[in-house]
Design an enzyme around this catalytic site. Sequence first.
Site, PDB file in Angstrom:
ATOM      1  N   LYS A 112       0.846  -1.191   0.000  1.00 27.52           N
ATOM      2  CA  LYS A 112       0.000   0.000   0.000  1.00 27.52           C
ATOM      3  C   LYS A 112       0.879   1.238   0.000  1.00 27.52           C
ATOM      4  O   LYS A 112       1.780   1.374   0.827  1.00 27.52           O
ATOM      5  CB  LYS A 112      -0.917   0.020   1.230  1.00 27.52           C
ATOM      6  CG  LYS A 112      -2.131  -0.869   1.112  1.00 27.52           C
ATOM      7  CD  LYS A 112      -3.083  -0.611   2.278  1.00 27.52           C
ATOM      8  CE  LYS A 112      -4.373  -1.395   2.133  1.00 27.52           C
ATOM      9  NZ  LYS A 112      -5.313  -1.111   3.247  1.00 27.52           N
ATOM     10  N   ASP A 171     -14.782   1.906   9.490  1.00 25.73           N
ATOM     11  CA  ASP A 171     -15.093   1.795   8.059  1.00 25.73           C
ATOM     12  C   ASP A 171     -15.565   0.382   7.713  1.00 25.73           C
ATOM     13  O   ASP A 171     -15.101  -0.226   6.753  1.00 25.73           O
ATOM     14  CB  ASP A 171     -13.874   2.177   7.223  1.00 25.73           C
ATOM     15  CG  ASP A 171     -14.240   2.567   5.791  1.00 25.73           C
ATOM     16  OD1 ASP A 171     -15.425   2.873   5.552  1.00 25.73           O
ATOM     17  OD2 ASP A 171     -13.357   2.558   4.931  1.00 25.73           O
TER      18      ASP A 171
END
Length: 471
Positions: free
Chosen positions: A78, A187
């Site tokens: 990432k 989330d």
Amino acid sequence: MKVYCTRPGCPRPHNYFSDLENNSIIRTVQQKYCMTCGMPLILAGRYLPTKLLGKGGFGTAFLAIDRYTPGMRQCVVKQFQPAGNLNQTQMQLAQDLFEREAIVLEELGNQHDQIPALFAYFPLLVENLNCKEEQFFYLVQEYIDGQTLEEELVEKGRFTETEVVQILRDILNLLKFVHNKNIIHRDIKPSNIMYHRNGKLFLLDFGAVKQVTNNPIGSNRSSTGIYSLGFSPPEQISGGQVFPSTDLYALAVTIITLLTGEQEVNKLFDVHSNQIEWRSRVQIDSNLGNILDRMLIAAVNQRFGTATEVLEALSKLPQFSQHQDLETSKSMQSQIQTPVAITNKSRTIPKTRINRSFSSFEILFGAAFTGFEGTLIAIALLNLFSLTVVSLICAAAVFVMLIFSQINRWIEKQDLLIISAITFIVLFFIPLLRGNLGIGEVIILSCGISLIAVAITSLFSLIQKLLSLLL
């Protein structure tokens, strides 16, 4: 071998190096650079990005291989890359969140086998085409080879009540662990929950985590305003304080999207009542519905406060108790039998697959494939061995194997089309296998048997539904 450039905005990020087709060379080769923008491609000297997986609010994810592991282990790299034009304060906040994800993954991933483990976290300082230095931040984590609930919802449609109860239980146990660490995910949504191919459920993307210890209950400090529209409760949307029940609200919305099959959450929201209206769209146990409704209450003090409270309420549901009994039975059997297992980051995971129920489309499409493919193979066998008992037995065995392979999901989805296409091409180019039949006759015969298989399957499905209603 293809290596993907991670520089944001690179016009041609795909790079091909023929020398990297050899694994021994991959392990010893010197740094490679993007042929378009000059970006270093081998990150931290060991990670080679091969594919773009997706972009989020604060980062871009790449599939990569770790050349310093014996099996060239796949992993996810990432890159910190916030979207939009952020000012210095916002950029620092975004960077802090990204670093926090690394800290949380290191803390949680190594302690729970349903959270991806963190392998590395490092910065990279490079020059751009204008000879100015740019700094990027990367983290490397465990690659989960599977399918998110969002992808399954798109592909297979709405989930059954039994399936969502199982998912609800698994994620609640996960959140119980996470919340006990004084961490809130913030989330929860279908795209951040994934089934590994071995059947284990994973909770992904801790990029928006919130440390409760950094924002104690009763303080006036607000949240950072990171949320997913439709899945977040009022206190999170308004930028207020978040709680463990904030995750429970998002989980309830996630379960409702799976039950209703509605991918756009906003379509479930009724502006007149200021609530998510979903009960009229599904038929489920009323007690389960009441639990989900309480998780969805706008007022924080009226919602379930912890994952433990929801689990206790769920334990009273008949289907939940039956599932627990089944899990207990499986656990007892596993103590008697020697399980086949795979090793993953110092823990042993039973190699089992939680089979999703087949949708009506999958059943009918599978029947069509079995009829078409089975006929093609039967034609070849009958022409090779003539009309003998052996050829008939082999043809029947082929049909059985095709059905058995689909039931166990050894072959599915595009595999069915690929296998049929290959078999048809073989018969097309080898006339010996189709005997006196022309290619047109082979197509007509195979399609005819395929339609008969679909008709028989539809009839049996209809009879089954009628019997279930009567009984």
